[in-house]
Scaffold this active site. Structure first.
Site, PDB file in Angstrom:
ATOM      1  CE1 TYR A 131       5.604   1.036   3.974  1.00 52.88           C
ATOM      2  CE2 TYR A 131       3.332   0.955   3.274  1.00 52.88           C
ATOM      3  CZ  TYR A 131       4.568   0.376   3.370  1.00 52.88           C
ATOM      4  OH  TYR A 131       4.787  -0.871   2.842  1.00 52.88           O
TER       5      TYR A 131
ATOM      6  CE  LYS B 236      -0.387   1.057   6.454  1.00 52.22           C
ATOM      7  NZ  LYS B 236       0.903   0.849   5.778  1.00 52.22           N
TER       8      LYS B 236
ATOM      9  CD  GLU C   5       6.685   2.315  11.499  1.00 51.53           C
ATOM     10  OE1 GLU C   5       5.850   2.504  10.584  1.00 51.53           O
ATOM     11  OE2 GLU C   5       7.891   2.056  11.295  1.00 51.53           O
TER      12      GLU C   5
ATOM     13  CB  SER D  95       1.434  -6.713   8.342  1.00 54.80           C
ATOM     14  OG  SER D  95       0.857  -5.794   7.422  1.00 54.80           O
TER      15      SER D  95
ATOM     16  CE  LYS E  22       2.073  -2.933   8.967  1.00 55.30           C
ATOM     17  NZ  LYS E  22       1.810  -3.149   7.547  1.00 55.30           N
TER      18      LYS E  22
ATOM     19  CD  GLU F 100       1.491   0.556  10.428  1.00 57.50           C
ATOM     20  OE1 GLU F 100       0.648   0.479   9.515  1.00 57.50           O
ATOM     21  OE2 GLU F 100       2.708   0.617  10.224  1.00 57.50           O
TER      22      GLU F 100
ATOM     23  CG  ASP G  25      -0.115  -0.037   2.532  1.00 55.25           C
ATOM     24  OD1 ASP G  25       0.815  -0.857   2.625  1.00 55.25           O
ATOM     25  OD2 ASP G  25      -0.397   0.753   3.447  1.00 55.25           O
TER      26      ASP G  25
HETATM   27  P1  13P Z   1       7.416  -1.997   6.473  1.00 51.67           P
HETATM   28  O1  13P Z   1       7.261  -3.486   6.674  1.00 51.67           O
HETATM   29  O2  13P Z   1       8.186  -1.627   5.246  1.00 51.67           O
HETATM   30  O3  13P Z   1       7.861  -1.294   7.721  1.00 51.67           O
HETATM   31  O4  13P Z   1       5.967  -1.406   6.165  1.00 51.67           O
HETATM   32  C1  13P Z   1       4.822  -1.996   6.584  1.00 51.67           C
HETATM   33  C2  13P Z   1       3.737  -0.986   6.601  1.00 51.67           C
HETATM   34  O5  13P Z   1       2.674  -1.210   6.076  1.00 51.67           O
HETATM   35  C3  13P Z   1       3.956   0.273   7.328  1.00 51.67           C
HETATM   36  O6  13P Z   1       2.782   1.004   7.416  1.00 51.67           O
END
Ligand code: 13P
Length: 364
Positions: A364, A147, A190, A301, A230, A188, A34
């Site tokens: 991203y 997501k 992160e 993922s 995630k 997610e 994505d």
């Molecule tokens: P990476 O596995 O490259 O970190 O990306 C996964 C993703 O979808 C981040 O939003």
């Protein structure tokens, strides 16, 4: 006090739980394909390919034309909006190609990060306006899960209380809207690997962030059995001088998850976060061998860690397409084994699979 205003009917709950379980069935994980147009520019730049709509279509086509070997390895593919409406050379839509393999289709629904004014470079993620209508349309167009990515940073002064609370709340609001439309939300939060912090600090911050996320999901009446988490793996910062083994990373990660993620959550699908393909697979396998109770599936993922070798093999050349598809299949098979705790080092520390995929302050 009984719950007077149920958010979802029993039928809606069953649909969501079934979707989530299908994605993370044993040995299966997610291909995150994505990347936004801007992220594709960075990927293509590294291999000298022009970032046009047609080149993005050709690249996604080579991933999605992988043969039946991936059917037991991949439970879901996350699409970007543009990709959801593209087709292969024969006119078969990408959505149909993926569904024909028994794989579920997901869609990135956030609209990227924006600054939180008055913080030390922290962000929230936008995209709530019109989200319900977009989810309803995506569901009609074949998507069963979504997501939304929030980003937190570790430094002396971050993450701030404000960014932890704001990002937890926006993730919960997104998750609630998705579930109302029959879409399983991947939540997610992160935590970036930028910085020189050690493993312990990442574990501590991960616990604080996840605890806030699950408080917010509860406040918003989100049905946890119909969600996936995630998260980042708990790793030391990219510039940390100490190195840690896969077993240490697994112990820190599973400990953080056990302290904060309710057993009702359907599954945990890690992002790869700039780890090399090989590291991401070894760390995932170590998680699934970690001697601590794990009530959820722990799987992948991955974006970069499933695609780096494929991109490298392709380089925009027609004659390299099938070799590139093979590279993707290889990573899917390796990560399927890792999701079962059965992957051991290939012994080859020199190839493309071992190259770091770290990008500072990654978007991203
Ligand atoms: P990476 O596995 O490259 O970190 O990306 C996964 C993703 O979808 C981040 O939003």
């Amino acid at each position: 006090m009984p719950h007077q205003y149920p958010a979802l009917s029993p039928e809606q709950k069953k649909e969501l739980a079934d979707i989530a379980q299908q994605i993370i069935a044993p040995g299966k994980g997610i291909l995150a394909a994505d990347e936004s147009v801007g992220s594709m520019a960075k990927r293509f730049n590294q291999i000298g390919v022009e970032n046009t709509e047609e080149n993005r279509r050709l690249y996604r086509q080579l991933l999605f034309s992988a043969d039946e070997r991936i059917n037991s390895c991949i439970g879901g593919v996350i699409f970007f909006h543009e990709t959801l409406y593209q087709s292969n050379d024969d006119g078969v839509s990408f959505v149909q190609m993926i569904k024909d393999k028994g794989i579920l289709v997901g869609i990135k629904v956030d609209k990227g990060v924006v600054p939180l004014a008055g913080t030390n470079g922290e962000t929230t993620t936008q995209g709530l306006d019109g989200l319900s209508e977009r989810c309803a349309q995506y569901k009609k167009d074949g998507a069963d899960f979504a997501k939304w990515r929030c980003v937190l940073k570790i430094s002396e002064t971050t993450p701030s209380e404000l960014s932890i609370l704001e990002n937890a709340n926006v993730l919960a609001r997104y998750a609630s809207i998705c579930q109302q439309n029959g879409i399983v939300p991947i939540v997610e939060p992160e935590i970036l690997p930028d910085g020189d912090h050690d493993l312990k600090r990442c574990q501590y911050i991960t616990e604080k962030v996840l605890a806030a996320v699950y408080k917010a999901l509860s406040d918003h009446h989100v049905y946890l059995e119909g969600t996936l988490l995630k998260p980042n793996m708990v790793t030391a910062g990219h510039a940390c001088p100490s190195k840690y083994t896969a077993e240490e990373i697994a112990m820190a990660t599973v400990t953080a998850l056990r302290r904060t993620v309710p057993p009702a959550v359907a599954g945990v699908t890690f992002l790869s976060g700039g780890q090399s393909e090989e590291e991401a697979s070894l760390n995932l396998s170590a998680m699934n061998n970690c001697p601590l109770g794990r009530p959820w599936a722990l799987t992948f993922s991955y974006g970069r860690a499933l695609q780096a070798s494929a991109l490298n093999a392709w380089r925009g050349q027609k004659e390299n397409e099938s070799a590139a598809t093979e590279e993707f299949i290889k990573r899917a098979e390796v990560n399927s084994l890792a999701a079962l705790g059965k992957y051991e080092a290939s012994g080859d520390g020199s190839g493309a699979a071992s190259q770091s995929l770290y990008v500072a302050n990654h978007a991203y």
